[in-house]
Write an enzyme that holds these catalytic residues in place. Structure first.
Site, PDB file in Angstrom:
ATOM      1  N   CYS A  17       0.849  -1.199   0.000  1.00 61.20           N
ATOM      2  CA  CYS A  17       0.000   0.000   0.000  1.00 61.20           C
ATOM      3  C   CYS A  17       0.882   1.246   0.000  1.00 61.20           C
ATOM      4  CB  CYS A  17      -0.910   0.009   1.228  1.00 61.20           C
ATOM      5  SG  CYS A  17      -2.075   1.407   1.242  1.00 61.20           S
ATOM      6  N   ASP A  66       0.379   3.798   1.653  1.00 57.29           N
ATOM      7  CA  ASP A  66       0.303   4.401   3.000  1.00 57.29           C
ATOM      8  C   ASP A  66       1.701   4.716   3.550  1.00 57.29           C
ATOM      9  OD1 ASP A  66       0.051   4.624   5.939  1.00 57.29           O
ATOM     10  OD2 ASP A  66      -2.022   4.008   5.594  1.00 57.29           O
ATOM     11  N   ARG A 121       2.754   4.974   6.376  1.00 61.55           N
ATOM     12  CA  ARG A 121       3.135   4.259   7.605  1.00 61.55           C
ATOM     13  C   ARG A 121       3.626   2.849   7.328  1.00 61.55           C
ATOM     14  NH1 ARG A 121      -2.639   5.110  10.207  1.00 61.55           N
ATOM     15  NH2 ARG A 121      -3.078   4.497   8.053  1.00 61.55           N
ATOM     16  N   HIS A 160      -2.172  -3.999   4.908  1.00 60.04           N
ATOM     17  CA  HIS A 160      -2.035  -3.618   6.320  1.00 60.04           C
ATOM     18  C   HIS A 160      -3.411  -3.412   6.924  1.00 60.04           C
ATOM     19  CE1 HIS A 160      -2.845   0.803   5.862  1.00 60.04           C
ATOM     20  NE2 HIS A 160      -2.554   0.500   4.613  1.00 60.04           N
ATOM     21  N   CYS A 192      -6.404  -0.201   6.719  1.00 62.40           N
ATOM     22  CA  CYS A 192      -6.107   0.457   5.439  1.00 62.40           C
ATOM     23  C   CYS A 192      -7.251   1.417   5.049  1.00 62.40           C
ATOM     24  CB  CYS A 192      -5.918  -0.592   4.342  1.00 62.40           C
ATOM     25  SG  CYS A 192      -5.506   0.120   2.732  1.00 62.40           S
TER      26      CYS A 192
HETATM   27 CO    CO Z   1      -3.517   1.223   2.954  1.00 67.40          CO
END
Ligand code: CO
Length: 202
Positions: A42, A44, A46, A98, A101
């Site tokens: 992803c 993302d 993080r 994750h 999400c």
């Molecule tokens: Co995500």
């Protein structure tokens, strides 16, 4: 105009630190890359691929998009997979989702804003529809999202495995495995979802 001086300072310090540990690091790496792994994760912020698995530059080939989706007509993702499999000859492809999400959470909302990203997230909403009984029986929103995060990873492992690229590689006897993992933002730990594929599904 702000020139993001802090990022250039960080960069200089990082390069210096690496060189102090291995003076030939960049020289060696600039001539070739030979990663054993392709990471599909992803976007993302993080979930930084290399850091999570403790790998250095040159050790992990990476493709990231919103909610780690592999679509059969996405030539960006397919090109990454093709290069990783046919040229770099990676031995493992890791699809890593994750929990929590945002893309998966948004895909669970019945009325999106009908903007561009809803078309992308539609792929995940389709997975929700195929597993509606199971998912609707889960009482909490967070728990339902997390279960769909897992199902999404499993679906994308199947999608990678069903590409012409993987099928051709397996047909020619190339050893390559496709794994489905999920990462927890709460404790920084990975979990193997146990859906590893190492041959064509037919
Ligand atoms: Co995500």
């Amino acid at each position: 105009m702000r020139l993001l001086k802090n990022l250039f300072e960080n960069n200089a310090a990082w390069a210096e630190k690496i060189k102090s540990e291995d003076p030939r690091f960049f020289e060696t790496l600039s001539t070739q890359q030979a990663p054993d792994y392709l990471w599909i994760g992803c976007a993302d912020s993080r979930v930084p691929a290399n850091e999570i698995v403790g790998l250095m530059p040159g050790e992990l080939f990476v493709h990231r998009n919103v909610a780690n989706v592999v679509v059969h007509t996405d030539f960006n993702c397919l090109s990454v997979i093709q290069y990783a499999v046919e040229v770099l000859k990676v031995e493992h492809i890791i699809v890593c989702g994750h929990y929590g999400c945002g893309g998966v959470r948004a895909a669970l909302q019945p009325d999106g804003n009908l903007c561009l990203i809803d078309n992308w997230l539609r792929h995940i909403r389709d997975i929700y529809h195929r597993n509606r009984d199971l998912l609707d029986a889960i009482p909490g929103d967070d728990e339902r999202t997390d279960r769909l995060c897992e199902l999404n990873v499993m679906e994308q492992v199947a999608n990678v495995s069903n590409t012409t690229i993987l099928n051709a590689a397996w047909k020619s006897g190339q050893k390559i495995a496709v794994h489905g993992w999920i990462y927890s933002l709460h404790n920084g730990l990975l979990r193997d979802l146990g859906v590893t594929a190492d041959q064509a599904r037919g």
